[in-house]
Design a protein around this motif. Structure first.
Motif, PDB file in Angstrom:
ATOM      1  N   GLU A 146      12.891 -10.582  -7.836  1.00 18.85           N
ATOM      2  CA  GLU A 146      12.560 -11.613  -8.837  1.00 18.85           C
ATOM      3  C   GLU A 146      11.229 -11.382  -9.536  1.00 18.85           C
ATOM      4  N   LEU A 147      10.288 -10.709  -8.861  1.00 20.53           N
ATOM      5  CA  LEU A 147       8.962 -10.519  -9.481  1.00 20.53           C
ATOM      6  C   LEU A 147       8.629  -9.058  -9.702  1.00 20.53           C
ATOM      7  N   GLY A 148       9.267  -8.176  -8.925  1.00 19.33           N
ATOM      8  CA  GLY A 148       8.916  -6.752  -8.942  1.00 19.33           C
ATOM      9  C   GLY A 148       8.389  -6.347  -7.573  1.00 19.33           C
ATOM     10  N   ALA A 149       8.197  -5.039  -7.401  1.00 14.91           N
ATOM     11  CA  ALA A 149       7.798  -4.514  -6.086  1.00 14.91           C
ATOM     12  C   ALA A 149       6.428  -5.060  -5.676  1.00 14.91           C
ATOM     13  N   PRO A 150       6.364  -5.702  -4.505  1.00 11.64           N
ATOM     14  CA  PRO A 150       5.067  -6.240  -4.072  1.00 11.64           C
ATOM     15  C   PRO A 150       4.132  -5.141  -3.582  1.00 11.64           C
ATOM     16  N   THR A 151       2.905  -5.130  -4.097  1.00 12.84           N
ATOM     17  CA  THR A 151       1.917  -4.145  -3.637  1.00 12.84           C
ATOM     18  C   THR A 151       0.650  -4.814  -3.101  1.00 12.84           C
TER      19      THR A 151
ATOM     20  N   GLU B  42       7.088  -4.211   6.195  1.00 14.52           N
ATOM     21  CA  GLU B  42       8.091  -4.352   5.138  1.00 14.52           C
ATOM     22  C   GLU B  42       7.501  -4.052   3.750  1.00 14.52           C
ATOM     23  N   VAL B  43       6.272  -4.512   3.535  1.00 17.44           N
ATOM     24  CA  VAL B  43       5.662  -4.349   2.205  1.00 17.44           C
ATOM     25  C   VAL B  43       5.146  -2.929   1.982  1.00 17.44           C
TER      26      VAL B  43
ATOM     27  N   GLU C 236       5.369   3.725  -2.151  1.00 16.26           N
ATOM     28  CA  GLU C 236       6.090   4.221  -3.322  1.00 16.26           C
ATOM     29  C   GLU C 236       5.218   4.131  -4.574  1.00 16.26           C
ATOM     30  N   ALA C 237       4.444   3.043  -4.665  1.00 17.17           N
ATOM     31  CA  ALA C 237       3.580   2.842  -5.839  1.00 17.17           C
ATOM     32  C   ALA C 237       2.298   3.661  -5.749  1.00 17.17           C
ATOM     33  N   ARG C 238       2.042   4.235  -4.581  1.00 14.15           N
ATOM     34  CA  ARG C 238       0.771   4.943  -4.335  1.00 14.15           C
ATOM     35  C   ARG C 238      -0.421   4.038  -4.641  1.00 14.15           C
TER      36      ARG C 238
ATOM     37  N   GLY D  77      -4.356   4.647   4.007  1.00 13.88           N
ATOM     38  CA  GLY D  77      -5.373   5.108   3.058  1.00 13.88           C
ATOM     39  C   GLY D  77      -4.936   6.282   2.180  1.00 13.88           C
ATOM     40  N   PRO D  78      -4.277   7.288   2.757  1.00 16.75           N
ATOM     41  CA  PRO D  78      -3.870   8.440   1.935  1.00 16.75           C
ATOM     42  C   PRO D  78      -2.938   8.073   0.783  1.00 16.75           C
ATOM     43  N   PHE D  79      -2.358   6.880   0.822  1.00 18.28           N
ATOM     44  CA  PHE D  79      -1.433   6.454  -0.239  1.00 18.28           C
ATOM     45  C   PHE D  79      -2.100   5.507  -1.238  1.00 18.28           C
ATOM     46  N   GLY D  80      -3.416   5.444  -1.204  1.00 17.17           N
ATOM     47  CA  GLY D  80      -4.108   4.565  -2.158  1.00 17.17           C
ATOM     48  C   GLY D  80      -4.069   3.100  -1.755  1.00 17.17           C
ATOM     49  N   ILE D  81      -3.797   2.871  -0.477  1.00 14.11           N
ATOM     50  CA  ILE D  81      -3.671   1.496   0.023  1.00 14.11           C
ATOM     51  C   ILE D  81      -4.891   1.168   0.886  1.00 14.11           C
ATOM     52  N   THR D  82      -5.525   0.057   0.606  1.00  4.18           N
ATOM     53  CA  THR D  82      -6.625  -0.392   1.458  1.00  4.18           C
ATOM     54  C   THR D  82      -6.165  -1.578   2.303  1.00  4.18           C
TER      55      THR D  82
END
Ligand code: NAD
Length: 251
Positions: free
Chosen positions: A78-83, A122-123, A129-131, A171-176
């Motif tokens: 409904e909103l798009g991929a949650p990041t 889950e998220v 995927e979004a890096r 971290g390697p995926f641009g996620i903090t």
């Protein structure tokens, strides 16, 4: 914020979660307002949409796997991929150790720790995927130890270790991943604590303020401001940290 992103805030029907949901929407995010009962999310959703933002309400128990899977899938649809994920849902079952029932321990650990684990697992698929991604976990000054809160303190300290591990793995995926450890914040959660102590909420707030260096209790927006920063692009080099937002170095 430069890009429109999709955020999930758990326990966002009221209190700190509602303030974070409103703030992330004001920052330009589309927001899934998650709480136990979808109908309870209506006021947070309305506060966002009334200001021109986009939000949906989702009913889910964060400690139940199939609920979490359905909630994240519905958000994506409904909103798009949650990041952006804010693990805020929480409960108190305070008691001294010798009186603490198995159920009090299990319920608190299930919502705070298992809930954050299930939601994050889950998220992260969407974040990887979004890096790009942000995880903010609500810890507490009680992680340092607090009388009558063996279950809650253990869960909130556990969340800090969980947060640091996510920071390392993702971290390697641009996620903090970071944690916010609030001190005394005026919400319904503490209204219930005052009732248990047999004093009025106002008395409780006044007594607490005297113990806090800045001489006031915190408000949900104090925590929302910290969450906004940690979810921003500007905070991309801040990860695995615990930010105490407590009006001073001690709760
Ligand atoms: P609150 O009780 O006002 O709100 C918590 C929300 O979480 C409620 O809407 C509740 O329905 C929801 N929730 C509970 N269990 C859930 C579940 N299993 N699944 C989905 N939603 C669920 O609490 P608050 O004061 O706004 O606290 C928010 C977070 O901040 C909690 O994690 C709390 O432990 C933490 N915290 C609060 C304070 C404080 O002083 N208020 C201090 C430190 C940390």
């Amino acid at each position: 914020m430069s890009e429109t992103r999709v955020a999930i805030v758990t326990g966002a029907a009221r209190g700190i979660g509602a303030a974070i949901a409103r703030r992330l929407a004001a920052d330009g995010n589309h927001v899934a307002v998650l709480d136990l009962r979808e109908e309870d999310t209506a006021s947070t959703v309305a506060a966002i949409t009334d200001k021109g933002g986009k939000a949906i309400g989702i009913g889910a128990d964060v400690s139940v796997g199939p609920h979490v899977q359905a909630a994240v899938a519905r958000t994506a649809q409904e909103l798009g991929a949650p990041t952006v994920l804010v693990n805020n849902a929480g409960i108190l079952r305070d008691n001294m150790l010798f009186k603490m029932a198995d159920e009090d321990w299990d319920a608190v650990v299930a919502v705070h720790l298992r809930g954050a684990f299930l939601m994050s697992r889950e998220v992260q698929r969407h974040q990887v995927e979004a890096r790009w991604g942000r995880v903010v976990n609500l810890s507490s000054t009680s992680a340092l130890g607090n009388r009558g809160q063996a279950n809650y303190a253990a869960a909130k300290a556990g969340l800090q270790g969980f947060t640091k591990t996510l920071a390392i793995e993702l971290g390697p995926f641009g996620i903090t991943a970071n944690a916010i450890a609030p001190g005394f914040i005026a919400t319904d959660m503490l209204r219930a604590s005052a009732a248990r102590l047999g004093i009025s909420f106002e008395e409780y707030l006044g007594a607490a303020a005297q113990q806090i260096p800045v001489r006031r209790v915190g408000q949900p927006d104090d925590i929302a401001a910290a969450a906004s920063y940690l979810c921003s692009d500007e905070a991309s080099f801040v990860s695995g940290q615990v930010l105490y937002v407590a009006g001073g170095p001690q709760a």
